[in-house]
Design a protein around this motif. Structure first.
Motif, mmCIF file in Angstrom:
data_model
loop_
_atom_site.group_PDB
_atom_site.id
_atom_site.type_symbol
_atom_site.label_atom_id
_atom_site.label_comp_id
_atom_site.label_asym_id
_atom_site.label_seq_id
_atom_site.Cartn_x
_atom_site.Cartn_y
_atom_site.Cartn_z
ATOM 1 N N LEU A 8 0.848 -1.190 0.000
ATOM 2 C CA LEU A 8 0.000 0.000 0.000
ATOM 3 C C LEU A 8 0.881 1.236 0.000
ATOM 4 O O LEU A 8 1.814 1.343 0.796
ATOM 5 C CB LEU A 8 -0.910 0.011 1.230
ATOM 6 C CG LEU A 8 -1.893 -1.145 1.303
ATOM 7 C CD1 LEU A 8 -2.549 -1.206 2.673
ATOM 8 C CD2 LEU A 8 -2.932 -0.996 0.218
ATOM 9 N N ASP A 9 0.592 2.179 -0.895
ATOM 10 C CA ASP A 9 1.302 3.450 -0.964
ATOM 11 C C ASP A 9 0.623 4.385 0.034
ATOM 12 O O ASP A 9 -0.402 4.997 -0.256
ATOM 13 C CB ASP A 9 1.224 4.008 -2.388
ATOM 14 C CG ASP A 9 2.026 5.274 -2.571
ATOM 15 O OD1 ASP A 9 2.171 6.050 -1.598
ATOM 16 O OD2 ASP A 9 2.484 5.515 -3.702
ATOM 17 N N ALA A 10 1.183 4.470 1.233
ATOM 18 C CA ALA A 10 0.573 5.253 2.304
ATOM 19 C C ALA A 10 0.623 6.753 2.017
ATOM 20 O O ALA A 10 -0.236 7.499 2.485
ATOM 21 C CB ALA A 10 1.272 4.947 3.626
ATOM 22 N N VAL A 91 2.308 -11.070 4.373
ATOM 23 C CA VAL A 91 3.299 -10.071 4.772
ATOM 24 C C VAL A 91 3.032 -8.783 3.999
ATOM 25 O O VAL A 91 3.525 -8.613 2.884
ATOM 26 C CB VAL A 91 4.738 -10.580 4.513
ATOM 27 C CG1 VAL A 91 5.758 -9.555 4.990
ATOM 28 C CG2 VAL A 91 4.972 -11.921 5.193
ATOM 29 N N PRO A 92 2.209 -7.881 4.556
ATOM 30 C CA PRO A 92 1.926 -6.618 3.881
ATOM 31 C C PRO A 92 3.023 -5.575 4.130
ATOM 32 O O PRO A 92 3.749 -5.649 5.121
ATOM 33 C CB PRO A 92 0.608 -6.162 4.493
ATOM 34 C CG PRO A 92 0.463 -6.921 5.755
ATOM 35 C CD PRO A 92 1.391 -8.091 5.717
ATOM 36 N N LEU A 93 3.103 -4.621 3.216
ATOM 37 C CA LEU A 93 4.053 -3.514 3.331
ATOM 38 C C LEU A 93 3.299 -2.210 3.148
ATOM 39 O O LEU A 93 2.627 -2.011 2.130
ATOM 40 C CB LEU A 93 5.151 -3.635 2.268
ATOM 41 C CG LEU A 93 6.185 -2.505 2.229
ATOM 42 C CD1 LEU A 93 7.059 -2.523 3.484
ATOM 43 C CD2 LEU A 93 7.040 -2.612 0.974
ATOM 44 N N LEU A 94 3.407 -1.322 4.134
ATOM 45 C CA LEU A 94 2.878 0.037 4.031
ATOM 46 C C LEU A 94 4.064 0.924 3.690
ATOM 47 O O LEU A 94 5.044 0.975 4.431
ATOM 48 C CB LEU A 94 2.239 0.473 5.352
ATOM 49 C CG LEU A 94 1.140 -0.439 5.878
ATOM 50 C CD1 LEU A 94 0.669 0.028 7.247
ATOM 51 C CD2 LEU A 94 -0.012 -0.502 4.904
ATOM 52 N N LEU A 95 3.970 1.631 2.584
ATOM 53 C CA LEU A 95 5.130 2.291 1.998
ATOM 54 C C LEU A 95 4.886 3.775 1.765
ATOM 55 O O LEU A 95 3.809 4.174 1.340
ATOM 56 C CB LEU A 95 5.418 1.607 0.648
ATOM 57 C CG LEU A 95 6.584 2.089 -0.178
ATOM 58 C CD1 LEU A 95 7.897 1.863 0.565
ATOM 59 C CD2 LEU A 95 6.589 1.356 -1.517
ATOM 60 N N SER A 96 5.893 4.577 2.059
ATOM 61 C CA SER A 96 5.935 5.980 1.657
ATOM 62 C C SER A 96 7.385 6.281 1.305
ATOM 63 O O SER A 96 8.272 5.470 1.586
ATOM 64 C CB SER A 96 5.420 6.903 2.776
ATOM 65 O OG SER A 96 6.373 7.041 3.797
ATOM 66 N N PRO A 97 7.672 7.425 0.690
ATOM 67 C CA PRO A 97 9.052 7.680 0.266
ATOM 68 C C PRO A 97 10.079 7.692 1.402
ATOM 69 O O PRO A 97 11.243 7.398 1.175
ATOM 70 C CB PRO A 97 8.971 9.050 -0.404
ATOM 71 C CG PRO A 97 7.568 9.126 -0.906
ATOM 72 C CD PRO A 97 6.752 8.440 0.154
ATOM 73 N N PHE A 98 9.648 8.004 2.629
ATOM 74 C CA PHE A 98 10.615 8.151 3.717
ATOM 75 C C PHE A 98 10.314 7.273 4.929
ATOM 76 O O PHE A 98 10.906 7.471 5.988
ATOM 77 C CB PHE A 98 10.721 9.618 4.123
ATOM 78 C CG PHE A 98 11.149 10.479 2.967
ATOM 79 C CD1 PHE A 98 12.463 10.462 2.527
ATOM 80 C CD2 PHE A 98 10.227 11.246 2.288
ATOM 81 C CE1 PHE A 98 12.851 11.215 1.438
ATOM 82 C CE2 PHE A 98 10.618 12.001 1.200
ATOM 83 C CZ PHE A 98 11.929 11.997 0.771
#
Length: 106
Positions: A8-10, A91-98
């Motif tokens: 997910l692109d947080a 195994v989910p990943l919550l992602l943002s640039p930083f």
């Protein structure tokens, strides 16, 4: 035991499609590479895994470049342990640039 993931692109509040994901053993043996779908999911990254330690590596640099974002993390590696080969692992990943986070999903 099956294994799935969801990215997910947080920063944008939406799924992250097109993220390349690589599954390896802790010894570095490549098991599979797949790409997230339009919903940011890989519904079956692996159908069978024995008990042991594994690593999922997400190619975040390519995703950030494709979406016009400047990211700090070129990849995210999540190491996890399968203790019960009969269970599903997510195994989910919550992602943002930083920043990023992960957890054991269901």
């Amino acid at each position: 035991m099956s294994l799935s993931t969801h990215v997910l692109d947080a920063a944008h509040g939406r799924p992250a499609p097109g993220v390349s994901v690589r599954l390896t053993t802790m010894g570095g043996d490549h098991l599979v590479t797949a790409v997230t779908d339009d919903d940011g999911r890989i519904r079956e990254l692996a159908a069978e895994l024995a008990a042991g330690n594994y690593r999922i590596t997400f190619d975040t640099a390519a995703y950030f470049a494709a979406t016009g974002q400047q990211g700090f993390y070129p990849e995210v590696a999540v190491t996890f342990t399968v203790t019960d080969a009969g269970q599903h692992h997510h195994v989910p990943l919550l992602l943002s640039p930083f920043a990023y986070s992960t957890y054991r999903g269901s």
